[in-house]
Design a protein around this motif. Structure first.
Motif, PDB file in Angstrom:
ATOM      1  N   VAL A 197     -19.446  56.760  25.271  1.00  0.00           N
ATOM      2  CA  VAL A 197     -18.581  55.974  24.388  1.00  0.00           C
ATOM      3  C   VAL A 197     -17.197  56.609  24.378  1.00  0.00           C
ATOM      4  O   VAL A 197     -17.072  57.832  24.319  1.00  0.00           O
ATOM      5  CB  VAL A 197     -19.161  55.964  22.945  1.00  0.00           C
ATOM      6  CG1 VAL A 197     -18.171  55.353  21.959  1.00  0.00           C
ATOM      7  CG2 VAL A 197     -20.495  55.229  22.897  1.00  0.00           C
ATOM      8  N   ILE A 199     -13.828  55.181  22.334  1.00  0.00           N
ATOM      9  CA  ILE A 199     -13.184  54.066  21.612  1.00  0.00           C
ATOM     10  C   ILE A 199     -12.081  54.600  20.693  1.00  0.00           C
ATOM     11  O   ILE A 199     -12.067  55.774  20.337  1.00  0.00           O
ATOM     12  CB  ILE A 199     -14.208  53.250  20.775  1.00  0.00           C
ATOM     13  CG1 ILE A 199     -14.960  54.166  19.799  1.00  0.00           C
ATOM     14  CG2 ILE A 199     -15.148  52.478  21.662  1.00  0.00           C
ATOM     15  CD1 ILE A 199     -15.851  53.439  18.799  1.00  0.00           C
ATOM     16  N   LEU A 201     -10.567  53.656  17.012  1.00  0.00           N
ATOM     17  CA  LEU A 201     -10.701  52.865  15.792  1.00  0.00           C
ATOM     18  C   LEU A 201      -9.375  52.858  15.035  1.00  0.00           C
ATOM     19  O   LEU A 201      -8.753  53.913  14.890  1.00  0.00           O
ATOM     20  CB  LEU A 201     -11.759  53.491  14.870  1.00  0.00           C
ATOM     21  CG  LEU A 201     -13.191  53.539  15.391  1.00  0.00           C
ATOM     22  CD1 LEU A 201     -14.018  54.506  14.573  1.00  0.00           C
ATOM     23  CD2 LEU A 201     -13.808  52.153  15.329  1.00  0.00           C
ATOM     24  N   MET A 221     -23.776  52.369  13.639  1.00  0.00           N
ATOM     25  CA  MET A 221     -22.552  52.048  14.369  1.00  0.00           C
ATOM     26  C   MET A 221     -22.937  51.189  15.577  1.00  0.00           C
ATOM     27  O   MET A 221     -23.640  51.643  16.474  1.00  0.00           O
ATOM     28  CB  MET A 221     -21.947  53.390  14.822  1.00  0.00           C
ATOM     29  CG  MET A 221     -20.533  53.373  15.217  1.00  0.00           C
ATOM     30  SD  MET A 221     -20.044  55.131  15.370  1.00  0.00           S
ATOM     31  CE  MET A 221     -18.581  54.948  16.342  1.00  0.00           C
ATOM     32  N   HIS A 222     -22.500  49.927  15.552  1.00  0.00           N
ATOM     33  CA  HIS A 222     -22.817  48.983  16.638  1.00  0.00           C
ATOM     34  C   HIS A 222     -21.528  48.761  17.434  1.00  0.00           C
ATOM     35  O   HIS A 222     -20.600  48.118  16.934  1.00  0.00           O
ATOM     36  CB  HIS A 222     -23.315  47.652  16.071  1.00  0.00           C
ATOM     37  CG  HIS A 222     -24.535  47.769  15.198  1.00  0.00           C
ATOM     38  ND1 HIS A 222     -25.794  47.405  15.622  1.00  0.00           N
ATOM     39  CD2 HIS A 222     -24.679  48.228  13.924  1.00  0.00           C
ATOM     40  CE1 HIS A 222     -26.667  47.610  14.637  1.00  0.00           C
ATOM     41  NE2 HIS A 222     -26.011  48.111  13.595  1.00  0.00           N
ATOM     42  N   ILE A 223     -21.491  49.284  18.669  1.00  0.00           N
ATOM     43  CA  ILE A 223     -20.239  49.262  19.444  1.00  0.00           C
ATOM     44  C   ILE A 223     -20.254  48.144  20.483  1.00  0.00           C
ATOM     45  O   ILE A 223     -21.210  47.997  21.249  1.00  0.00           O
ATOM     46  CB  ILE A 223     -19.999  50.622  20.135  1.00  0.00           C
ATOM     47  CG1 ILE A 223     -19.881  51.723  19.066  1.00  0.00           C
ATOM     48  CG2 ILE A 223     -18.725  50.597  20.984  1.00  0.00           C
ATOM     49  CD1 ILE A 223     -19.879  53.132  19.621  1.00  0.00           C
ATOM     50  N   LYS A 227     -14.744  45.539  19.598  1.00  0.00           N
ATOM     51  CA  LYS A 227     -14.948  45.712  18.145  1.00  0.00           C
ATOM     52  C   LYS A 227     -16.116  46.655  17.893  1.00  0.00           C
ATOM     53  O   LYS A 227     -16.916  46.938  18.796  1.00  0.00           O
ATOM     54  CB  LYS A 227     -15.197  44.359  17.473  1.00  0.00           C
ATOM     55  CG  LYS A 227     -16.478  43.682  17.942  1.00  0.00           C
ATOM     56  CD  LYS A 227     -16.658  42.296  17.325  1.00  0.00           C
ATOM     57  CE  LYS A 227     -17.984  41.697  17.782  1.00  0.00           C
ATOM     58  NZ  LYS A 227     -18.196  40.334  17.319  1.00  0.00           N
ATOM     59  N   VAL A 228     -16.202  47.131  16.664  1.00  0.00           N
ATOM     60  CA  VAL A 228     -17.348  47.959  16.274  1.00  0.00           C
ATOM     61  C   VAL A 228     -17.781  47.530  14.875  1.00  0.00           C
ATOM     62  O   VAL A 228     -16.944  47.240  14.012  1.00  0.00           O
ATOM     63  CB  VAL A 228     -17.023  49.475  16.353  1.00  0.00           C
ATOM     64  CG1 VAL A 228     -15.840  49.848  15.509  1.00  0.00           C
ATOM     65  CG2 VAL A 228     -18.216  50.333  15.942  1.00  0.00           C
ATOM     66  N   GLN A 238     -16.783  45.403   9.871  1.00  0.00           N
ATOM     67  CA  GLN A 238     -16.495  45.208  11.295  1.00  0.00           C
ATOM     68  C   GLN A 238     -15.000  45.277  11.545  1.00  0.00           C
ATOM     69  O   GLN A 238     -14.220  44.621  10.872  1.00  0.00           O
ATOM     70  CB  GLN A 238     -17.027  43.849  11.758  1.00  0.00           C
ATOM     71  CG  GLN A 238     -16.752  43.573  13.234  1.00  0.00           C
ATOM     72  CD  GLN A 238     -17.407  42.288  13.694  1.00  0.00           C
ATOM     73  OE1 GLN A 238     -18.597  42.238  13.943  1.00  0.00           O
ATOM     74  NE2 GLN A 238     -16.613  41.228  13.803  1.00  0.00           N
ATOM     75  N   LEU A 241     -11.198  47.044  17.810  1.00  0.00           N
ATOM     76  CA  LEU A 241     -10.780  48.335  18.372  1.00  0.00           C
ATOM     77  C   LEU A 241      -9.345  48.226  18.856  1.00  0.00           C
ATOM     78  O   LEU A 241      -8.866  47.134  19.169  1.00  0.00           O
ATOM     79  CB  LEU A 241     -11.696  48.710  19.543  1.00  0.00           C
ATOM     80  CG  LEU A 241     -13.161  48.971  19.170  1.00  0.00           C
ATOM     81  CD1 LEU A 241     -14.020  49.091  20.425  1.00  0.00           C
ATOM     82  CD2 LEU A 241     -13.287  50.228  18.327  1.00  0.00           C
TER      83      LEU A 241
END
Length: 374
Positions: A197, A199, A201, A221-223, A227-228, A238, A241
């Motif tokens: 990962v 990212i 934020l 945490m759903h990536i 978006k996350v 939500q 990113l």
């Protein structure tokens, strides 16, 4: 559309206080200035969005005192929180009286508010993964607290207004920098990730999420690509990113140091704070630090006010000798995040970064760049 229900004041207030963080004062879409109340058979969904951020809170049916009629309405966010806070009763009733008006009332008072049309509210997709990354709430809160203060407030370099999270295997690394200072925190995850990962934020959104987390309950945490989605208790948060690749900061942190100083955090912090008093109004709040003969001398000078000097005994080698200037504000911000009393101040020369960390805790590094004063 004829929604009608009664609910305890403290329950609706707590949930609304979290959700309202998702409303922006700069919304160009009028309906996004409101909060969506959607009452279904399973409970009440409260949703707010500024199109880049969505916060949704769910109140289960058994926490709602009385449901006469399900439905959906958009209530303007500007006054709703204050209205509910000041209502004199512990139970509050909501009733849609025609499709775009709501009556909010107790035994003692009532408000009739104009509402916004739910059909204009955008369709927000809140997707989840089968195998999210799971973190303890308090640990996530600590990671954000120890790094997010170093994000940039300048929109010129959008990526630096965010927090960079990288995960490789079971190692999570969180970095924030505004190019004058840098904060880096590492933690070990209970379960390694299959796919790496990397990212960024948005900093302002992550700071709002940190405020919502109040205990150690797990956060999921759903990536996704752009978006996350974070899931915590009954809240979904939500955020989009920031697009682009965060600058590689690994080469900015020196690995070897000519001067290693061990000091007491509170003594050092207090001395910096006192020396900063004379330079408070100045742009960078610059103070000077000199180390010689196992002594640290901190001083500041303002031509129109005067000068001050602080002396501390520190542990360092006899050969340690340096004169270096830095921003007192940046130094104090960094010191606040160090939890232990014994800290290390790591130096090379007056133009190389100053690095601080706890004597016992290697997981957090704070770095600030010195300022040339000649």
């Amino acid at each position: 559309m004829k929604m009608k229900f009664s609910i305890d004041k403290n329950i609706i207030l707590e949930n609304l206080s979290n959700v309202i963080k998702g409303v922006s004062t700069k919304n160009v879409i009028p309906v996004l200035n409101g909060i969506k109340f959607e009452l279904r058979s399973e409970g009440l969904y409260l949703t707010a969005s500024d199109s880049e951020l969505v916060i949704q809170s769910f109140i289960e049916r058994n926490l709602i005192r009385n449901v006469d009629c399900e439905g959906v309405i958009i209530i303007g966010s500007k006054y709703i929180l204050e209205i509910l806070r000041k209502m004199p009763s512990d139970v509050i009733n909501f009733e849609v009286i025609d499709s775009l008006k709501i009556k909010i009332y107790s035994d003692f008072n009532q408000y009739n508010l104009n509402c916004l049309d739910p059909s204009e509210y955008p369709n927000l997709r809140l997707e989840e993964h089968k195998d999210p990354i799971i973190l303890q709430g308090e640990l996530f809160k600590t990671i954000i607290n120890q790094t997010s203060f170093a994000i940039s407030t300048q929109e010129l370099r959008p990526l630096l207004t965010g927090v960079n999270i990288k995960i490789t295997g079971d190692l999570l690394e969180c970095i924030a920098t505004d190019s004058y200072r840098l904060a880096k925190k590492n933690i070990k995850l209970d379960n390694p990730v299959v796919t790496d990962v990397n990212i960024v934020l948005p900093g302002k959104n992550v700071i709002e999420l940190e405020k919502i987390i109040v205990d150690n309950e797990n956060i999921e945490m759903h990536i996704f690509n752009n978006k996350v989605l974070f899931k915590y208790k009954n809240i979904i948060f939500q955020t989009n990113l920031l697009s682009g690749t965060y600058p590689n900061t690994s080469n900015l942190i020196p690995t070897e140091f000519e001067i290693i100083v061990q000091a007491k955090k509170d003594d050092f912090s207090s001395a910096v704070d006192r020396a900063a008093l004379l330079t408070q109004g100045k742009d960078k709040n610059i103070i000077k630090m000199r180390i010689e003969n196992k002594e640290m001398i901190i001083n500041s000078y303002a031509s129109e006010i005067g000068k001050t000097e602080e002396r501390l005994l520190v542990e360092t080698s006899e050969k340690s000798n340096i004169d270096i200037s830095f921003s007192a504000k940046y130094m104090l911000d960094a010191l606040k995040t160090l939890k232990d009393e014994d800290i290390l101040i790591l130096l090379n020369n007056d133009v190389k970064p100053i690095v601080m960390k706890s004597l016992k805790d290697e997981s957090l590094i704070q770095l600030i760049l010195p300022i040339k004063t000649y």
